[in-house]
Design a protein around this motif. Sequence first.
Motif, PDB file in Angstrom:
ATOM      1  N   ARG A   1       0.829  -1.184   0.000  1.00 14.22           N
ATOM      2  CA  ARG A   1       0.000   0.000   0.000  1.00 14.22           C
ATOM      3  C   ARG A   1       0.872   1.246   0.000  1.00 14.22           C
ATOM      4  O   ARG A   1       1.904   1.305   0.676  1.00 14.22           O
ATOM      5  CB  ARG A   1      -0.923   0.010   1.227  1.00 14.22           C
ATOM      6  CG  ARG A   1      -1.832  -1.187   1.344  1.00 14.22           C
ATOM      7  CD  ARG A   1      -2.710  -1.366   0.112  1.00 14.22           C
ATOM      8  NE  ARG A   1      -3.485  -0.185  -0.196  1.00 14.22           N
ATOM      9  CZ  ARG A   1      -4.677   0.100   0.339  1.00 14.22           C
ATOM     10  NH1 ARG A   1      -5.214  -0.749   1.206  1.00 14.22           N
ATOM     11  NH2 ARG A   1      -5.330   1.197   0.017  1.00 14.22           N
ATOM     12  N   LEU A   2       0.433   2.246  -0.758  1.00 10.98           N
ATOM     13  CA  LEU A   2       1.106   3.535  -0.818  1.00 10.98           C
ATOM     14  C   LEU A   2       0.301   4.512   0.025  1.00 10.98           C
ATOM     15  O   LEU A   2      -0.820   4.885  -0.338  1.00 10.98           O
ATOM     16  CB  LEU A   2       1.223   4.015  -2.262  1.00 10.98           C
ATOM     17  CG  LEU A   2       2.102   3.134  -3.162  1.00 10.98           C
ATOM     18  CD1 LEU A   2       1.990   3.566  -4.618  1.00 10.98           C
ATOM     19  CD2 LEU A   2       3.552   3.171  -2.701  1.00 10.98           C
ATOM     20  N   LEU A   3       0.865   4.902   1.155  1.00  5.68           N
ATOM     21  CA  LEU A   3       0.145   5.703   2.135  1.00  5.68           C
ATOM     22  C   LEU A   3       0.758   7.094   2.285  1.00  5.68           C
ATOM     23  O   LEU A   3       1.973   7.242   2.169  1.00  5.68           O
ATOM     24  CB  LEU A   3       0.170   4.975   3.487  1.00  5.68           C
ATOM     25  CG  LEU A   3      -0.346   3.532   3.460  1.00  5.68           C
ATOM     26  CD1 LEU A   3      -0.038   2.835   4.783  1.00  5.68           C
ATOM     27  CD2 LEU A   3      -1.830   3.489   3.161  1.00  5.68           C
ATOM     28  N   PRO A   4      -0.072   8.116   2.511  1.00  2.00           N
ATOM     29  CA  PRO A   4      -1.533   8.054   2.631  1.00  2.00           C
ATOM     30  C   PRO A   4      -2.195   7.923   1.256  1.00  2.00           C
ATOM     31  O   PRO A   4      -1.575   8.212   0.230  1.00  2.00           O
ATOM     32  CB  PRO A   4      -1.880   9.393   3.275  1.00  2.00           C
ATOM     33  CG  PRO A   4      -0.808  10.314   2.789  1.00  2.00           C
ATOM     34  CD  PRO A   4       0.445   9.485   2.716  1.00  2.00           C
ATOM     35  N   GLY A   5      -3.464   7.496   1.254  1.00  2.00           N
ATOM     36  CA  GLY A   5      -4.185   7.366   0.000  1.00  2.00           C
ATOM     37  C   GLY A   5      -4.679   5.956  -0.220  1.00  2.00           C
ATOM     38  O   GLY A   5      -4.580   5.089   0.654  1.00  2.00           O
ATOM     39  N   GLU A   6      -5.222   5.730  -1.411  1.00  2.00           N
ATOM     40  CA  GLU A   6      -5.839   4.455  -1.745  1.00  2.00           C
ATOM     41  C   GLU A   6      -5.069   3.686  -2.817  1.00  2.00           C
ATOM     42  O   GLU A   6      -5.576   2.727  -3.372  1.00  2.00           O
ATOM     43  CB  GLU A   6      -7.277   4.686  -2.230  1.00  2.00           C
ATOM     44  CG  GLU A   6      -8.186   5.326  -1.206  1.00  2.00           C
ATOM     45  CD  GLU A   6      -8.362   4.456   0.031  1.00  2.00           C
ATOM     46  OE1 GLU A   6      -8.360   3.221  -0.117  1.00  2.00           O
ATOM     47  OE2 GLU A   6      -8.488   5.008   1.144  1.00  2.00           O
ATOM     48  N   LEU A   7      -3.857   4.108  -3.109  1.00  2.00           N
ATOM     49  CA  LEU A   7      -3.088   3.450  -4.158  1.00  2.00           C
ATOM     50  C   LEU A   7      -2.386   2.198  -3.628  1.00  2.00           C
ATOM     51  O   LEU A   7      -2.013   2.125  -2.449  1.00  2.00           O
ATOM     52  CB  LEU A   7      -2.041   4.393  -4.747  1.00  2.00           C
ATOM     53  CG  LEU A   7      -2.553   5.656  -5.447  1.00  2.00           C
ATOM     54  CD1 LEU A   7      -1.377   6.455  -6.001  1.00  2.00           C
ATOM     55  CD2 LEU A   7      -3.534   5.309  -6.547  1.00  2.00           C
ATOM     56  N   THR A   8      -2.214   1.244  -4.527  1.00  2.00           N
ATOM     57  CA  THR A   8      -1.470   0.022  -4.223  1.00  2.00           C
ATOM     58  C   THR A   8      -0.411  -0.166  -5.294  1.00  2.00           C
ATOM     59  O   THR A   8      -0.695  -0.042  -6.492  1.00  2.00           O
ATOM     60  CB  THR A   8      -2.394  -1.203  -4.197  1.00  2.00           C
ATOM     61  OG1 THR A   8      -3.407  -1.001  -3.217  1.00  2.00           O
ATOM     62  CG2 THR A   8      -1.617  -2.463  -3.870  1.00  2.00           C
TER      63      THR A   8
ATOM     64  N   ALA B   1      -5.363   2.672  -7.923  1.00  3.10           N
ATOM     65  CA  ALA B   1      -6.437   2.181  -7.067  1.00  3.10           C
ATOM     66  C   ALA B   1      -6.951   0.899  -7.699  1.00  3.10           C
ATOM     67  O   ALA B   1      -7.359   0.905  -8.858  1.00  3.10           O
ATOM     68  CB  ALA B   1      -7.550   3.226  -6.978  1.00  3.10           C
ATOM     69  N   LEU B   2      -6.894  -0.186  -6.970  1.00  3.27           N
ATOM     70  CA  LEU B   2      -7.120  -1.500  -7.574  1.00  3.27           C
ATOM     71  C   LEU B   2      -8.491  -2.070  -7.234  1.00  3.27           C
ATOM     72  O   LEU B   2      -8.995  -1.916  -6.122  1.00  3.27           O
ATOM     73  CB  LEU B   2      -6.048  -2.484  -7.105  1.00  3.27           C
ATOM     74  CG  LEU B   2      -4.593  -2.103  -7.360  1.00  3.27           C
ATOM     75  CD1 LEU B   2      -3.686  -3.221  -6.876  1.00  3.27           C
ATOM     76  CD2 LEU B   2      -4.356  -1.800  -8.823  1.00  3.27           C
ATOM     77  N   SER B   3      -9.069  -2.758  -8.246  1.00  6.56           N
ATOM     78  CA  SER B   3     -10.244  -3.584  -8.011  1.00  6.56           C
ATOM     79  C   SER B   3      -9.832  -5.038  -7.827  1.00  6.56           C
ATOM     80  O   SER B   3     -10.426  -5.769  -7.030  1.00  6.56           O
ATOM     81  CB  SER B   3     -11.217  -3.476  -9.195  1.00  6.56           C
ATOM     82  OG  SER B   3     -11.632  -2.152  -9.394  1.00  6.56           O
ATOM     83  N   ALA B   4      -8.815  -5.465  -8.585  1.00  6.47           N
ATOM     84  CA  ALA B   4      -8.348  -6.849  -8.499  1.00  6.47           C
ATOM     85  C   ALA B   4      -7.035  -6.966  -9.246  1.00  6.47           C
ATOM     86  O   ALA B   4      -6.732  -6.168 -10.135  1.00  6.47           O
ATOM     87  CB  ALA B   4      -9.374  -7.819  -9.090  1.00  6.47           C
ATOM     88  N   VAL B   5      -6.251  -7.978  -8.866  1.00  7.63           N
ATOM     89  CA  VAL B   5      -5.016  -8.332  -9.567  1.00  7.63           C
ATOM     90  C   VAL B   5      -5.045  -9.834  -9.791  1.00  7.63           C
ATOM     91  O   VAL B   5      -5.375 -10.598  -8.874  1.00  7.63           O
ATOM     92  CB  VAL B   5      -3.758  -7.935  -8.766  1.00  7.63           C
ATOM     93  CG1 VAL B   5      -2.499  -8.306  -9.535  1.00  7.63           C
ATOM     94  CG2 VAL B   5      -3.766  -6.446  -8.456  1.00  7.63           C
ATOM     95  N   GLU B   6      -4.689 -10.256 -11.010  1.00  3.91           N
ATOM     96  CA  GLU B   6      -4.746 -11.674 -11.365  1.00  3.91           C
ATOM     97  C   GLU B   6      -3.461 -12.089 -12.064  1.00  3.91           C
ATOM     98  O   GLU B   6      -2.828 -11.277 -12.746  1.00  3.91           O
ATOM     99  CB  GLU B   6      -5.950 -11.941 -12.290  1.00  3.91           C
ATOM    100  CG  GLU B   6      -7.285 -11.526 -11.705  1.00  3.91           C
ATOM    101  CD  GLU B   6      -8.378 -11.419 -12.749  1.00  3.91           C
ATOM    102  OE1 GLU B   6      -9.554 -11.522 -12.361  1.00  3.91           O
ATOM    103  OE2 GLU B   6      -8.061 -11.220 -13.945  1.00  3.91           O
ATOM    104  N   LEU B   7      -3.109 -13.346 -11.908  1.00  6.10           N
ATOM    105  CA  LEU B   7      -2.010 -13.946 -12.646  1.00  6.10           C
ATOM    106  C   LEU B   7      -2.594 -14.977 -13.593  1.00  6.10           C
ATOM    107  O   LEU B   7      -3.400 -15.817 -13.186  1.00  6.10           O
ATOM    108  CB  LEU B   7      -1.012 -14.621 -11.698  1.00  6.10           C
ATOM    109  CG  LEU B   7      -0.335 -13.726 -10.659  1.00  6.10           C
ATOM    110  CD1 LEU B   7       0.609 -14.552  -9.793  1.00  6.10           C
ATOM    111  CD2 LEU B   7       0.419 -12.587 -11.327  1.00  6.10           C
ATOM    112  N   ALA B   8      -2.183 -14.903 -14.857  1.00  7.94           N
ATOM    113  CA  ALA B   8      -2.690 -15.834 -15.860  1.00  7.94           C
ATOM    114  C   ALA B   8      -1.573 -16.150 -16.843  1.00  7.94           C
ATOM    115  O   ALA B   8      -1.158 -15.284 -17.617  1.00  7.94           O
ATOM    116  CB  ALA B   8      -3.889 -15.253 -16.602  1.00  7.94           C
ATOM    117  N   GLY B   9      -1.067 -17.382 -16.790  1.00  7.27           N
ATOM    118  CA  GLY B   9       0.024 -17.749 -17.687  1.00  7.27           C
ATOM    119  C   GLY B   9       1.256 -16.907 -17.413  1.00  7.27           C
ATOM    120  O   GLY B   9       1.780 -16.877 -16.303  1.00  7.27           O
ATOM    121  N   ARG B  10       1.722 -16.186 -18.432  1.00  7.45           N
ATOM    122  CA  ARG B  10       2.882 -15.312 -18.299  1.00  7.45           C
ATOM    123  C   ARG B  10       2.470 -13.856 -18.093  1.00  7.45           C
ATOM    124  O   ARG B  10       3.245 -12.943 -18.342  1.00  7.45           O
ATOM    125  CB  ARG B  10       3.759 -15.411 -19.562  1.00  7.45           C
ATOM    126  CG  ARG B  10       4.238 -16.823 -19.873  1.00  7.45           C
ATOM    127  CD  ARG B  10       5.339 -17.259 -18.929  1.00  7.45           C
ATOM    128  NE  ARG B  10       5.801 -18.606 -19.223  1.00  7.45           N
ATOM    129  CZ  ARG B  10       5.412 -19.690 -18.565  1.00  7.45           C
ATOM    130  NH1 ARG B  10       4.548 -19.564 -17.569  1.00  7.45           N
ATOM    131  NH2 ARG B  10       5.852 -20.878 -18.879  1.00  7.45           N
TER     132      ARG B  10
END
Length: 250
Positions: free
Chosen positions: A145-152, A173-182
Amino acid sequence: MPLSRPTRTALAVTAAVLSVTVTACGDTGGLRGAGAAPTANSPARLWPELPPASSPAFDFDEAETKIVKGVTVPGDDIRTVDPVAVVRAEIAADPGDYQGDKARYRGTASRMTDCQEGADGCPVLQPYYRDLTGDGHDDLALGFRLLPGELTAVRVYTVEKHRLVQVMSYEDALSAVELAGRSVIVRSPSEVAGYEYRLQWTWDAEQKAMLLTHDEMLRTGGGTRFPQESPQRSRSPQPSASASASASSR
């Protein structure tokens, strides 16, 4: 005995004809046309008289890699690396963003003092390990997390010549992070109601980096708006030096 391909084809055609005939006989309305088919159009090139650009106008740091100084990789096994030490190394290498009263993320640096992975208040998120480079060895996907604030911050690291190397860097600002293949896929809220940003980084063996291969806005079906809360996307282009000079599971 299995039917040959010509025999199967002939039987299929005969069955289709009989099916149409029977259907037509039972339908007093007869056959109906679906209307005119749309005309296929090839792409139309705009402003063909413009000369092609010889260099990019903006630097997105899409193929930038960094050797992480001060962090060793015992046995070239990335799982032996302390994720907290990796974040501390980034803070030490970029004090302008993390230290001082005017630093953007000074809250992150202050919480890293006694930070232990998984402890309450520690900005470092759970690390994930996956072979993203295709070399048969795990790589590290790390967030904090990058503080202060809502960034990741989202980072990807690999091991190259016994050194820890950062091959992908992004924050939003993230909703989701996914790994898929490469690939690493990052989803972020949009200021447009019912849409989200979807960005995908994919490993490129020639550049030895994760390249941004997809950047799109997708409909989510929701109606939530983010008029003020959602920060400006961190990938907003910044003029490059050359452009400025020229006027630029676990």
